[in-house]
Scaffold this active site. Sequence first.
Site, PDB file in Angstrom:
ATOM      1  N   ARG A   1      -8.827  47.205  14.578  1.00 26.77           N
ATOM      2  CA  ARG A   1      -9.766  46.324  13.874  1.00 26.77           C
ATOM      3  C   ARG A   1     -10.141  46.915  12.518  1.00 26.77           C
ATOM      4  NH1 ARG A   1     -14.068  42.803  14.595  1.00 26.77           N
ATOM      5  NH2 ARG A   1     -15.943  43.391  13.456  1.00 26.77           N
TER       6      ARG A   1
ATOM      7  N   CYS B   1     -11.279  42.542  21.638  1.00 27.69           N
ATOM      8  CA  CYS B   1     -10.981  43.815  22.304  1.00 27.69           C
ATOM      9  C   CYS B   1     -11.466  43.656  23.741  1.00 27.69           C
ATOM     10  CB  CYS B   1     -11.668  44.967  21.594  1.00 27.69           C
ATOM     11  SG  CYS B   1     -13.429  44.916  21.792  1.00 27.69           S
TER      12      CYS B   1
ATOM     13  N   ASP C   1     -21.170  54.047  21.086  1.00 26.34           N
ATOM     14  CA  ASP C   1     -19.912  54.745  21.372  1.00 26.34           C
ATOM     15  C   ASP C   1     -20.101  55.919  22.318  1.00 26.34           C
ATOM     16  OD1 ASP C   1     -18.512  54.303  18.030  1.00 26.34           O
ATOM     17  OD2 ASP C   1     -18.776  52.935  19.716  1.00 26.34           O
TER      18      ASP C   1
ATOM     19  N   ARG D   1      -6.335  57.414  20.380  1.00 23.61           N
ATOM     20  CA  ARG D   1      -6.776  56.718  19.160  1.00 23.61           C
ATOM     21  C   ARG D   1      -7.908  57.489  18.493  1.00 23.61           C
ATOM     22  NH1 ARG D   1      -7.804  50.412  19.642  1.00 23.61           N
ATOM     23  NH2 ARG D   1      -8.352  50.940  17.511  1.00 23.61           N
TER      24      ARG D   1
ATOM     25  N   LYS E   1     -13.351  60.194  13.080  1.00 21.02           N
ATOM     26  CA  LYS E   1     -12.405  59.076  12.994  1.00 21.02           C
ATOM     27  C   LYS E   1     -12.994  57.938  12.148  1.00 21.02           C
ATOM     28  CE  LYS E   1     -12.287  56.018  16.496  1.00 21.02           C
ATOM     29  NZ  LYS E   1     -12.514  54.608  16.122  1.00 21.02           N
ATOM     30  N   ASN E   2     -14.242  57.574  12.425  1.00 16.21           N
ATOM     31  CA  ASN E   2     -14.796  56.383  11.773  1.00 16.21           C
ATOM     32  C   ASN E   2     -15.205  56.621  10.329  1.00 16.21           C
ATOM     33  OD1 ASN E   2     -14.252  55.086  14.102  1.00 16.21           O
ATOM     34  ND2 ASN E   2     -16.352  55.045  14.847  1.00 16.21           N
TER      35      ASN E   2
ATOM     36  N   ARG F   1     -14.855  40.139  18.520  1.00 13.36           N
ATOM     37  CA  ARG F   1     -15.360  41.035  17.471  1.00 13.36           C
ATOM     38  C   ARG F   1     -15.350  40.221  16.171  1.00 13.36           C
ATOM     39  NH1 ARG F   1     -14.175  46.442  18.798  1.00 13.36           N
ATOM     40  NH2 ARG F   1     -15.358  47.107  16.982  1.00 13.36           N
ATOM     41  N   PRO F   2     -16.388  39.423  15.930  1.00  8.48           N
ATOM     42  CA  PRO F   2     -16.380  38.533  14.762  1.00  8.48           C
ATOM     43  C   PRO F   2     -16.370  39.313  13.442  1.00  8.48           C
ATOM     44  CG  PRO F   2     -18.528  38.560  15.803  1.00  8.48           C
ATOM     45  CD  PRO F   2     -17.615  39.332  16.701  1.00  8.48           C
ATOM     46  N   VAL F   3     -15.976  38.621  12.400  1.00  8.97           N
ATOM     47  CA  VAL F   3     -15.973  39.217  11.045  1.00  8.97           C
ATOM     48  C   VAL F   3     -16.728  38.323  10.063  1.00  8.97           C
ATOM     49  CG1 VAL F   3     -13.880  40.601  11.346  1.00  8.97           C
ATOM     50  CG2 VAL F   3     -13.692  38.196  10.599  1.00  8.97           C
TER      51      VAL F   3
ATOM     52  N   LEU G   1     -19.730  38.433   9.012  1.00  9.32           N
ATOM     53  CA  LEU G   1     -20.578  39.149   8.047  1.00  9.32           C
ATOM     54  C   LEU G   1     -19.738  39.704   6.894  1.00  9.32           C
ATOM     55  CD1 LEU G   1     -22.857  41.026  10.589  1.00  9.32           C
ATOM     56  CD2 LEU G   1     -23.410  38.955   9.297  1.00  9.32           C
TER      57      LEU G   1
END
Length: 423
Positions: free
Chosen positions: A92, A116, A307, A399, A22-23, A121-123, A125
């Site tokens: 996300r 979540c 995970d 998902r 998936k990722n 869940r910062p962004v 970076l």
Amino acid sequence: MDKFVIHGGKKLKGTVQASGAKNASLALMPATLLASGEYKLHNTPELRDVATMSRLLETMGLKIRRDDHTLTINSSSITSFEAPYEHVKKMRASIYVLGPLVGRFGQADVSLPGGCAWGPRPVNLHIEGLRKLGAEIEVEGGYIRARAKRLHGARIVFDVSSVGATGNVMMAAVLAQGTTVIDNAAMEPEIAALGHFLRAMGAKIDGVGTNHLEIEGVDALHPADCVTIPDRIETGTLLIAAALVGDRNASVRIERCSPSHMSAVTTKLEDVGAKLTLGKDFIEIVPPESIRPVNITTSIYSGFPTDMQAQWMALMSLAQGTSIITETIYSDRFMHVPELIRLGCNITVKDNIATVVGVHRLMGAKVMSTDLRASASLILAGLAAEGMTEVLRVYHLDRGYEQIERKLASLGAEIERASGEEF
Ligand code: EPZ
């Protein structure tokens, strides 16, 4: 909303196949924004998140067709540079369109992803990295609004190893003017797969798969095809199912997987007492006589994956002793604990450390999924519990796991999908 009904205690044996990662898919799909034309992404898993990414890209004008596990993506007409809230709030990873849009078109309006179940869940970076490459970025009205004439190379050192930020900066840098060096880059196999795909598209990237990337920008890229790597988290989840409720006089064999991406999990399973045979693209596991308690600390690749933390907790719940699970990637990824306790697990949490005292048996109950990997841990515990377990809200699971109930049933589990009550 669907639920899974599980009657525990059945022993698993036989052969099952892993699906594509998936990722990896969620990074490869937006990379097609970087060059016009037709791409074939083989071994793409049929998942809700992949469907969400497809719908997002289609709102931008891309044409996407699925034939079994091959996605054919045509990015010849891109009509929008926006990722609206209704898509991003579902997933996300939608933020992965930011880098390619800014890198190729100098323009992107991407909704800020929500938080979540396990914290913010910062962004930062992602934003800081793109600013270093010359993008003007404003965050207003819940949107990241990025503009750039043409990005230029830069030296970027990530304070925190970030899978998503590494992916976004890579996809922005491949068309920048000049050379970009990224240190403390994420080394996850899914990011390495993105790097190989970008190289196949004509990008000049050295260091793929390491935490030091050197990218020499080019003027244009071209479409390419690729075969998505196997999903190491799905494989790990199936291995834990086998360790928990495998038939001790038989084995479970997982084919079309990537053992070389899984050493942190396979060595821990051997510490538990399982017997594993690793081939080039298969893993065979014989479950342990009894489950030895084994501590884990999650870390970036190639350490123990965050995970897999919830799934490991389910396994340790039936260990002959006490184990310590330390979560270092997220501040509060223990939403599965209260639900596991409903099944009879003995778990206490303090800060980012969970202490799991092994019990002799689990008892089936009705439990609620809160996020993708938490759902997996509840299913694993339900397979081992006595009696019936109902896992509600399995849309979380859909998902990231392709027909996992069918895969487990094919190994002998008594598990079926049912339509759950609305609540
Ligand atoms: C990816 O998420 C995965 N998702 C996650 O898998 C996985 O848990 C995570 O990497 C860590 O391995 C996809 O690949 C689609 P990060 P991502 O940026 O990229 C902090 C699953 O179950 N951070 O590596 O969002 C962040 O808060 C999902 O399949 C910042 O501080 O994760 C976290 O503490 C769940 N600022 C740490 O870095 C940023 O700008 C790692 O996050 C970005 C991240």
